[in-house]
Design an enzyme around this catalytic site. Structure first.
Site, PDB file in Angstrom:
ATOM      1  N   GLU A 285       0.833  -1.218   0.000  1.00  0.00           N
ATOM      2  CA  GLU A 285       0.000   0.000   0.000  1.00  0.00           C
ATOM      3  C   GLU A 285       0.862   1.260   0.000  1.00  0.00           C
ATOM      4  OE1 GLU A 285      -3.027  -0.010   3.068  1.00  0.00           O
ATOM      5  OE2 GLU A 285      -3.403   2.131   2.809  1.00  0.00           O
TER       6      GLU A 285
ATOM      7  N   HIS B 180      -2.903  10.441   0.175  1.00  0.00           N
ATOM      8  CA  HIS B 180      -3.073   9.175  -0.550  1.00  0.00           C
ATOM      9  C   HIS B 180      -3.071   9.394  -2.052  1.00  0.00           C
ATOM     10  CE1 HIS B 180      -4.734   5.715   2.039  1.00  0.00           C
ATOM     11  NE2 HIS B 180      -3.720   6.287   2.603  1.00  0.00           N
TER      12      HIS B 180
HETATM   13  C1  MEV Z   1      -5.765   3.188   5.484  1.00  0.00           C
HETATM   14  O1  MEV Z   1      -4.876   2.164   5.075  1.00  0.00           O
HETATM   15  C2  MEV Z   1      -5.823   3.294   6.996  1.00  0.00           C
HETATM   16  C3  MEV Z   1      -6.806   4.308   7.574  1.00  0.00           C
HETATM   17  O2  MEV Z   1      -8.118   4.053   7.074  1.00  0.00           O
HETATM   18  C4  MEV Z   1      -6.758   4.181   9.071  1.00  0.00           C
HETATM   19  C5  MEV Z   1      -7.782   5.012   9.805  1.00  0.00           C
HETATM   20  O3  MEV Z   1      -8.871   5.274   9.272  1.00  0.00           O
HETATM   21  O4  MEV Z   1      -7.500   5.346  10.972  1.00  0.00           O
HETATM   22  C6  MEV Z   1      -6.470   5.706   7.135  1.00  0.00           C
END
Ligand code: MEV
Length: 452
Positions: A87, A391
């Site tokens: 990821e 992201h």
């Molecule tokens: C994504 O890989 C992880 C998150 O969804 C964790 C969270 O929501 O605390 C960003």
């Protein structure tokens, strides 16, 4: 709390370095031997022969990107941490949050217990007999522990072994049963094989004592006697946001992170995602070091439900007097630094070397700290800019690649996708096309310089 945190100068700007420069920096910072650097510099480092020994019906291997998190400081020691993860943004997020914590005094981790649990199930006893059976087992405890320790004499010599026994009863279950728990310190191993063998050897002895019929004999992955805790205090100034789009004080960010924790503590739907964000920092280290991530995941989520409902594994509170956000994570971890594939898989060996060949206890504290760092990074983004801003930049690169961008086109295409606020496959395709047309025009254009 020590304020000594400083990034190693050779690791500074790691993300800007080429692959060769990164390997050089790693060699300098972590004394990784040359043969292991060679493994890291190869694109496929698991031979078919090894893969075929590890599993059945092998066809090949399934590589994951391997990178490192920098800036992690635990108990005044600095680490470079290998992450095997697919990821995008996970490594960047963990490194950023580790830096905020390092600048605020680092992580403080401790081991609260080292024992794995093995379960031996006893069936076909009348529930009215359970109390009597438990008393008989208790009376034989010393003999049973002595016998269990004969099963692994070398483990005993290394200071590990079976420590105690506990009896649990389920008289009201559809099929009433009892369970004997065996508590074993596996030292540097994950412990599954050690515990399972002890359970299988001990089971007939227990049956001799209480009668009935022996059912399952297997470890429990709810390893709540192998618990670790990590704490950190993050200075407000590390949390503040002050860019063109967002301005928020550190105090405000800290308060919102506390609110996000309250959300995850009370609502299992949010807790699941919150805890996934924690596992974003734990699984990649577990995988990179050749450990069993399914066991760690199962243990973590069962532990999150220990109070009767599934809740946040971490806790975040605000200390306004000292101007810090306080974080804490408590988790069972079942990790080995010997046994399994840890010392057989070439990249796992190299990963352990990068970490300075830690003990199982130290490796657990590293994983835990990465988990809390990942959680902090996610929460800070969620309570401020939202998660998509960071992201999207990284996601854009994947989209550009998937749309057919060549490695030297990816950065440019990704950047334009983000700037145009249209991170989509079709936009990537047309950007690639126009980029190629432009460069073709440049190549085709007559070189008139001689006319000047
Ligand atoms: C994504 O890989 C992880 C998150 O969804 C964790 C969270 O929501 O605390 C960003």
């Amino acid at each position: 709390m020590s304020r000594s945190g400083k990034t190693d100068p050779v690791l500074r700007g790691f993300y800007k370095k080429t692959r060769g420069e990164r390997l050089d920096a790693l060699k300098a910072a972590c004394s990784v031997p040359i043969d292991q650097l060679r493994v890291l510099s190869q694109d496929a480092s698991l031979s078919f022969d090894l893969a075929n020994l590890f599993i059945e019906n092998a066809l090949g291997s399934h590589p994951l990107p391997l990178g490192v998190v920098t800036n992690l400081q635990i108990n005044d020691k600095n680490y470079v941490v290998p992450f095997a993860v697919e990821e995008s943004s996970v490594i960047a997020a963990a490194s950023n949050a580790s830096k905020w914590v390092m600048e605020s005094g680092g992580f403080h981790a401790e081991c609260l217990g080292r024992e794995m649990i093995g379960q031996i199930q006893i069936l076909d006893l009348d529930p009215n007999e359970f109390e009597n059976a438990a008393a008989k087992i208790k009376l034989a405890t010393v003999d049973l522990i002595d016998f269990a320790n004969l099963v692994h004499p070398r483990l005993r010599m290394r200071g590990g072994g079976t420590r105690s026994i506990e009896i649990r009863s389920f008289p009201k279950a559809e099929i009433p049963f009892m369970v004997v728990h065996v508590h074993l310190d596996p030292k540097e191993a994950m412990g599954a094989n050690l515990v399972n063998t002890v359970c299988e050897k001990l089971a007939p002895k227990i049956q001799e004592i209480v009668g009935g019929r022996i059912g399952l004999r297997i470890l429990s992955n709810l390893a709540d006697r192998r618990l670790f805790r990590v704490r950190c205090e993050v200075d407000f100034k590390q949390l503040e946001i002050n860019d063109a789009e967002f301005q928020l004080s550190g105090l405000e960010v800290a308060k919102r992170i506390h609110e996000a924790y309250v959300f995850a503590k009370n609502d299992s739907y949010r807790a699941t995602t919150h805890n996934k964000g924690i596992m974003n920092g734990i699984d990649p280290v577990v995988i990179a070091t050749g450990n069993d991530w399914r066991a760690v995941e199962a243990g973590a989520h069962a532990f999150a439900a220990r109070n009767g409902h599934y809740e946040s594994l971490s806790k975040w509170t605000v200390d306004t007097a000292n101007e810090v956000l306080k974080g804490e994570l408590l988790l069972p971890l079942q990790l080995g630094t010997v046994g399994g594939i840890t010392r057989l898989h070439p990249t796992s060996k190299a990963a352990l070397q990068i970490l300075g060949n830690p003990s199982s206890e130290e490796l657990s504290m590293i994983c835990l700290s990465c988990g809390l760092a990942s959680n902090l990074a996610a929460l800070r983004a969620l309570v401020t800019t939202g998660i998509q801003r960071g992201h999207m930049k990284l996601h854009a690169k994947n989209l550009a690649l998937a749309a057919g961008a060549k490695p030297d086109e990816v950065e440019q295409v990704a950047m334009e996708l983000v700037i145009n606020q249209n991170v989509s496959a079709s936009a990537a395709e047309s950007l690639i096309q126009s980029l190629r047309e432009k460069s073709k025009t440049r190549v085709d254009a007559p070189n008139n310089s001689h006319e000047l």
